[in-house]
Design an enzyme around this catalytic site. Structure first.
Site, mmCIF file in Angstrom:
data_model
loop_
_atom_site.group_PDB
_atom_site.id
_atom_site.type_symbol
_atom_site.label_atom_id
_atom_site.label_comp_id
_atom_site.label_asym_id
_atom_site.label_seq_id
_atom_site.Cartn_x
_atom_site.Cartn_y
_atom_site.Cartn_z
ATOM 1 N N CYS B 180 0.808 -1.227 0.000
ATOM 2 C CA CYS B 180 0.000 0.000 0.000
ATOM 3 C C CYS B 180 0.839 1.274 0.000
ATOM 4 O O CYS B 180 0.285 2.374 -0.103
ATOM 5 C CB CYS B 180 -0.960 -0.021 1.178
ATOM 6 S SG CYS B 180 -1.913 -1.561 1.227
ATOM 7 N N HIS B 318 -2.910 7.930 5.808
ATOM 8 C CA HIS B 318 -3.070 6.622 5.177
ATOM 9 C C HIS B 318 -4.319 5.929 5.714
ATOM 10 O O HIS B 318 -4.967 5.188 4.982
ATOM 11 C CB HIS B 318 -1.831 5.760 5.445
ATOM 12 C CG HIS B 318 -1.932 4.381 4.865
ATOM 13 N ND1 HIS B 318 -1.896 4.155 3.510
ATOM 14 C CD2 HIS B 318 -2.108 3.147 5.435
ATOM 15 C CE1 HIS B 318 -2.014 2.864 3.264
ATOM 16 N NE2 HIS B 318 -2.164 2.234 4.416
ATOM 17 N N GLU B 329 -1.085 5.089 13.262
ATOM 18 C CA GLU B 329 -0.859 6.363 12.565
ATOM 19 C C GLU B 329 -1.225 7.543 13.468
ATOM 20 O O GLU B 329 -0.544 8.583 13.446
ATOM 21 C CB GLU B 329 -1.666 6.423 11.260
ATOM 22 C CG GLU B 329 -1.355 7.684 10.449
ATOM 23 C CD GLU B 329 -1.902 7.645 9.022
ATOM 24 O OE1 GLU B 329 -2.701 6.742 8.712
ATOM 25 O OE2 GLU B 329 -1.520 8.528 8.238
ATOM 26 N N LYS B 350 -10.235 7.709 2.546
ATOM 27 C CA LYS B 350 -10.694 6.325 2.348
ATOM 28 C C LYS B 350 -12.105 6.118 2.892
ATOM 29 O O LYS B 350 -12.753 5.124 2.555
ATOM 30 C CB LYS B 350 -9.717 5.351 3.009
ATOM 31 C CG LYS B 350 -8.351 5.290 2.296
ATOM 32 C CD LYS B 350 -7.449 4.249 2.923
ATOM 33 C CE LYS B 350 -6.118 4.139 2.189
ATOM 34 N NZ LYS B 350 -5.178 5.248 2.496
ATOM 35 N N HIS B 355 -10.219 1.460 0.341
ATOM 36 C CA HIS B 355 -8.759 1.377 0.283
ATOM 37 C C HIS B 355 -8.330 0.693 -1.015
ATOM 38 O O HIS B 355 -8.685 -0.457 -1.268
ATOM 39 C CB HIS B 355 -8.266 0.599 1.505
ATOM 40 C CG HIS B 355 -6.772 0.461 1.573
ATOM 41 N ND1 HIS B 355 -5.906 1.323 0.927
ATOM 42 C CD2 HIS B 355 -5.991 -0.428 2.238
ATOM 43 C CE1 HIS B 355 -4.667 0.955 1.173
ATOM 44 N NE2 HIS B 355 -4.695 -0.109 1.961
ATOM 45 N N PHE B 414 2.536 -3.162 3.892
ATOM 46 C CA PHE B 414 3.023 -4.384 4.536
ATOM 47 C C PHE B 414 4.542 -4.312 4.693
ATOM 48 O O PHE B 414 5.247 -3.729 3.858
ATOM 49 C CB PHE B 414 2.675 -5.602 3.679
ATOM 50 C CG PHE B 414 1.279 -6.127 3.904
ATOM 51 C CD1 PHE B 414 0.594 -5.900 5.086
ATOM 52 C CD2 PHE B 414 0.663 -6.890 2.924
ATOM 53 C CE1 PHE B 414 -0.685 -6.408 5.287
ATOM 54 C CE2 PHE B 414 -0.619 -7.409 3.109
ATOM 55 C CZ PHE B 414 -1.285 -7.159 4.299
#
Lengths: 142, 428
Positions: B180, B318, B329, B350, B355, B414
């Site tokens: 991502c 994010h 975050e 999002k 996403h 990831f």
């Protein structure tokens, strides 16, 4: 399709079968899946060929499937071109297009073509003759 | 270009393209961002089966659901030649159309696109669906039938393979696979290519194939929302969030050397000032709870850009709506901003889109460019009860009618890869 179910169809639906062993019902199913997105006239010719076995229709389907897979549109419909038209040099039918086209043709006609046979096909006439040899009316409707 | 020094070379966003759940062009995306119109709706991942995940950010006016390219459909203005179509994955259709938009937007000629001065950086997970269908065909035929474009159309580099060939791009072409964070990282390296004088322009393209094969695997780790309500399932930073909502489509950003773009009369949506990256070194799948990598990434981006935390007006987070990721975050944002006495508006778009995995970074950076050029700050849709982990953060729930000057955009992937970039409003 098993032999048993084919026999059932032969008796019940009075269909014509071909060397590739497909029925009108199968043809409609294959058209819905394998010919999804193809020009309607190709689909119509295919269904009609499954019904009456007219080899002229077979030619139309083969040319329609080939034309659909050409990387670049031909200058005129393939049906209007001479049989000596070369697949690679004149139509730009590269090996990828040829294999894609043959996968579709094999699937809808229920036949298999070998690489050796494929290598000898270089013109429209070669291609049409090739399919006429493999997809011919077998036992007519019973 | 070598006559200009690295420090003097400015990088701008001079072209945009979107095929997203909230719109298929700049105008529609801007409108839906500003008005908070969601792109999420009910979605059958496996028709005929009652799966626990029932919503997605869908692409409208396209149909790529069929097994073969012959059955795919796209809006009339786009013409996709057969020679590229046969090697595209389903989301390659979206990427192609977004590229067409960006090229037109940037007023680039075919010769300028097909040049050694143009680069192309892409990311996608490939098409697991097309790969499954091809492998099924190979197995069912005992290896006799191998669809010839299986590799080209299904693996992770499929967008760079196809688009670079079609457009004749002869500069740097590369694929990124940091999940991502991929396309945000691609923007960073694209920025570097231009600053170093290696390229005049770099297209950054992200795309994903929405469907069971690409998205549903995340249900295994309970990362997907099981909330069946499209209007509430994606709710970043909310106390009651239960996972992310998947989306697909494609987005394109053209980064370009500022003088080159200006000479051509191209639009200037934003100036990219710099970027930073850092990793958690913690888990292959989970974000570090203390947000350590993201803290470093944000600080690196701010430092490189010569900007302080207090100068940032808006952070496009994010935050995907997963319990662990959003909390991590939030901690990172409090460390970098709140602890320094800075209070930028923070939101995650999002909530509207879902996403988009490797598409997310370039799509949301595109949203930031639109926010800078159009003068508003997007809010976080569906945020009702902010998570206590967000205490001290300014979280607008609806769009704010205030023009931001500086935006920081975050992405995390990831493996704990974190990337942040800084954008500035173009000078009028």
């Amino acid at each position: 399709m098993t032999f048993g179910s084919m026999k059932y169809l032969l008796h019940v639906h009075q269909i014509t079968i071909y060397l590739g062993v497909f029925s009108l019902i199968e043809a409609k199913q294959k058209a819905a899946v394998t010919l999804a997105g193809f020009p309607p006239e190709v689909v119509d010719q295919y269904i009609a060929f499954a019904a009456d076995g007219d080899p002229i229709r077979l030619d139309s389907v083969v040319l329609g499937v080939l034309q659909f897979h050409l990387p670049h549109p031909p200058s005129q419909p393939l049906s209007a071109m001479t049989g000596s038209t070369r697949l690679l040099e004149d139509l730009g039918c590269d090996s990828l297009a040829m294999i894609d086209m043959l996968f579709v043709a094999e699937e809808i006609f229920g036949v298999r073509l070998t690489d050796d046979e494929l290598a000898r096909v270089t013109t429209l006439d070669d291609l049409l003759a090739h399919f006429r040899r493999h997809v011919v009316p077998g036992v007519p409707g019973v | 270009m070598n006559a200009v020094g690295t420090q003097e070379r400015r990088v701008v966003v001079s072209g945009l393209g979107f095929i997203t759940s909230i719109g298929n062009d700049c105008a529609r995306v801007t409108h839906n961002l500003r008005e908070q119109r969601s792109g999420i709706e009910r979605f059958e991942f496996l028709p005929g089966h009652a799966l626990p995940v029932t919503v997605a950010g869908t692409i409208k006016d396209f149909d790529t659901s069929g097994a073969q390219w012959a059955s795919w459909r796209w809006p009339a203005p786009y013409v996709i030649p057969k020679d590229i179509l046969r090697g595209l994955p389903p989301h390659g259709i979206h990427a192609f159309c977004a590229m067409e938009q960006a090229i037109l937007d940037a007023r680039l000629s075919p010769a300028e696109v097909g040049s050694e001065e143009t680069g192309l950086f892409c990311a996608s997970a490939g098409s697991p669906r097309l790969l499954r269908l091809s492998l099924n065909q190979i197995h069912a035929s005992n290896g006799e039938r191998v669809p010839p474009m299986t590799a080209v159309s299904t693996i992770a580099g499929t967008l760079n393979f196809n688009l670079s060939a079609h457009y004749g791009v002869r500069g740097a072409v590369a694929g990124f696979s940091s999940a991502c964070a991929s396309t945000t990282q691609a923007l960073g390296y694209g920025f570097d290519e231009i600053r170093l004088g290696r390229q005049r322009r770099v297209f950054v393209v992200g795309g994903e194939d929405l469907g069971l094969d690409s998205i549903y695997g995340f249900h295994g780790m309970r990362a997907l929302s099981r909330n069946p309500d499209p209007a509430r399932a994606s709710r970043p930073f909310d106390r009651d969030r239960d996972g992310f909502v998947g989306t697909g489509g494609a987005a394109v950003i053209l980064l370009e050397e500022a003088e080159t773009a200006a000479r051509r009369g191209a639009p200037c949506y934003a100036e990219m000032l710099g970027w930073g990256q850092a990793s958690d070194g913690f888990s292959p799948a989970l974000s570090a709870p203390d947000g350590r990598g993201l803290v470093s990434a944000m600080r690196n981006a701010l430092s490189f850009s010569g900007v302080t935390a207090a100068e940032i007006d808006y952070v496009n987070a994010h935050a995907t709506s997963t319990p662990a990721g959003d909390a991590s975050e939030a901690v990172a944002l409090r460390t970098v901003f709140t602890a320094a006495g800075a209070h930028p508006s923070v939101s995650s778009t999002k909530g509207l889109t879902g996403h988009g995995l490797s598409l997310a970074g370039v799509m949301e950076t595109g949203f930031c460019a639109l926010a800078l050029s159009s003068g508003f700050i997007p809010g976080t849709a569906n945020l009702e009860h902010p998570d206590p982990a967000c205490d001290g953060l300014t979280l607008p729930r609806t769009s704010v009618d205030r023009a931001p000057r500086l935006i920081l955009k975050n992405s995390s992937g990831f493996g704990g890869t974190n990337v942040s970039i800084v954008l500035r409003r173009p000078e009028r």
